[in-house]
Design a protein around this motif. Sequence first.
Motif, PDB file in Angstrom:
ATOM      1  N   MET A   1      40.473  18.286  30.312  1.00 55.49           N
ATOM      2  CA  MET A   1      40.178  18.823  31.646  1.00 55.49           C
ATOM      3  C   MET A   1      39.405  20.132  31.505  1.00 55.49           C
ATOM      4  O   MET A   1      39.854  21.050  30.821  1.00 55.49           O
ATOM      5  N   GLU A   2      38.264  20.203  32.147  1.00 55.48           N
ATOM      6  CA  GLU A   2      37.478  21.428  32.155  1.00 55.48           C
ATOM      7  C   GLU A   2      37.605  22.092  33.517  1.00 55.48           C
ATOM      8  O   GLU A   2      37.436  21.446  34.554  1.00 55.48           O
ATOM      9  N   ILE A   3      37.935  23.373  33.509  1.00 60.36           N
ATOM     10  CA  ILE A   3      38.067  24.101  34.769  1.00 60.36           C
ATOM     11  C   ILE A   3      36.712  24.699  35.138  1.00 60.36           C
ATOM     12  O   ILE A   3      36.206  25.585  34.460  1.00 60.36           O
ATOM     13  N   LYS A   4      36.149  24.190  36.212  1.00 58.23           N
ATOM     14  CA  LYS A   4      34.823  24.637  36.641  1.00 58.23           C
ATOM     15  C   LYS A   4      34.880  25.524  37.879  1.00 58.23           C
ATOM     16  O   LYS A   4      33.929  26.259  38.170  1.00 58.23           O
ATOM     17  N   GLN A   5      35.980  25.438  38.615  1.00 58.11           N
ATOM     18  CA  GLN A   5      36.092  26.202  39.859  1.00 58.11           C
ATOM     19  C   GLN A   5      37.524  26.692  40.021  1.00 58.11           C
ATOM     20  O   GLN A   5      38.486  25.963  39.744  1.00 58.11           O
ATOM     21  N   SER A   6      37.679  27.924  40.420  1.00 57.48           N
ATOM     22  CA  SER A   6      39.010  28.484  40.673  1.00 57.48           C
ATOM     23  C   SER A   6      38.910  29.572  41.726  1.00 57.48           C
ATOM     24  O   SER A   6      37.963  30.357  41.727  1.00 57.48           O
ATOM     25  N   GLU A   7      39.888  29.589  42.624  1.00 55.77           N
ATOM     26  CA  GLU A   7      39.870  30.598  43.677  1.00 55.77           C
ATOM     27  C   GLU A   7      41.279  30.880  44.175  1.00 55.77           C
ATOM     28  O   GLU A   7      42.132  29.991  44.210  1.00 55.77           O
ATOM     29  N   PHE A   8      41.507  32.131  44.523  1.00 53.77           N
ATOM     30  CA  PHE A   8      42.795  32.523  45.100  1.00 53.77           C
ATOM     31  C   PHE A   8      42.931  31.889  46.481  1.00 53.77           C
ATOM     32  O   PHE A   8      41.991  31.878  47.267  1.00 53.77           O
ATOM     33  N   THR A   9      44.126  31.355  46.756  1.00 56.47           N
ATOM     34  CA  THR A   9      44.353  30.701  48.041  1.00 56.47           C
ATOM     35  C   THR A   9      45.309  31.475  48.942  1.00 56.47           C
ATOM     36  O   THR A   9      44.977  31.833  50.062  1.00 56.47           O
ATOM     37  N   ILE A  10      46.526  31.748  48.431  1.00 52.64           N
ATOM     38  CA  ILE A  10      47.514  32.408  49.283  1.00 52.64           C
ATOM     39  C   ILE A  10      48.623  33.011  48.427  1.00 52.64           C
ATOM     40  O   ILE A  10      48.900  32.532  47.326  1.00 52.64           O
ATOM     41  N   SER A  11      49.245  34.070  48.943  1.00 49.62           N
ATOM     42  CA  SER A  11      50.451  34.644  48.355  1.00 49.62           C
ATOM     43  C   SER A  11      51.625  34.299  49.262  1.00 49.62           C
ATOM     44  O   SER A  11      51.492  34.299  50.485  1.00 49.62           O
TER      45      SER A  11
END
Length: 205
Positions: A1-11
Amino acid sequence: MEIKQSEFTISAVKPDQYPIDQRLEIAFVGRSNVGKSSLINTLTNRRKLVKVSGTPGKTRLINFFLINNEFYFVDLPGYGYAKVSKSEKAGWGKMMEQYLINRPQLKKVMLLVDSRHKPTGDDVLMYNWIKHYGYGVVIVATKKDKLTKNELQRSAKVIRETLSLDKSEQILFFSSLKKEGKEELLQEIFKDISMEENLEDNTEV
């Protein structure tokens, strides 16, 4: 699995604040100074996705990060910081238990321990807690670059004995500084996990 996208969503601090889109979740937990934020940043190729604090024990929230628009990395609050009050520790325990109880989206937990030291009582408690609730657990020994080859072997023995690991449970050594163990850890994270398990309703939070 290659991680191409990541973003904070919620706390979140309570269940009604968790994402409701049914994407699968992989959680990361460990002591406050174990290098959890740096590890997640290394895995996602993002230097500042997770804020690295100079103050241990600062994170008090459960943070969700959307990965490849398919699943979540969940950054759980660090534990074991001596200056945290008893009431804060109690609140942390309640928050953690609420997350671990009846969270079908959670498929695996990465338990981080410091490779330079014997796992603490809190580490043992956390490991037993994860197993009690029936989740798959992967032991990740951080700060690999600080030890020699012989020291790594001794560390593996101490970790295995202290946590009473089964022979089938492996220990993955990792270095955020040198990015050693990254591919092995990603492979282990997604082992036996199919993204097809995600429910059809993947509505954004």
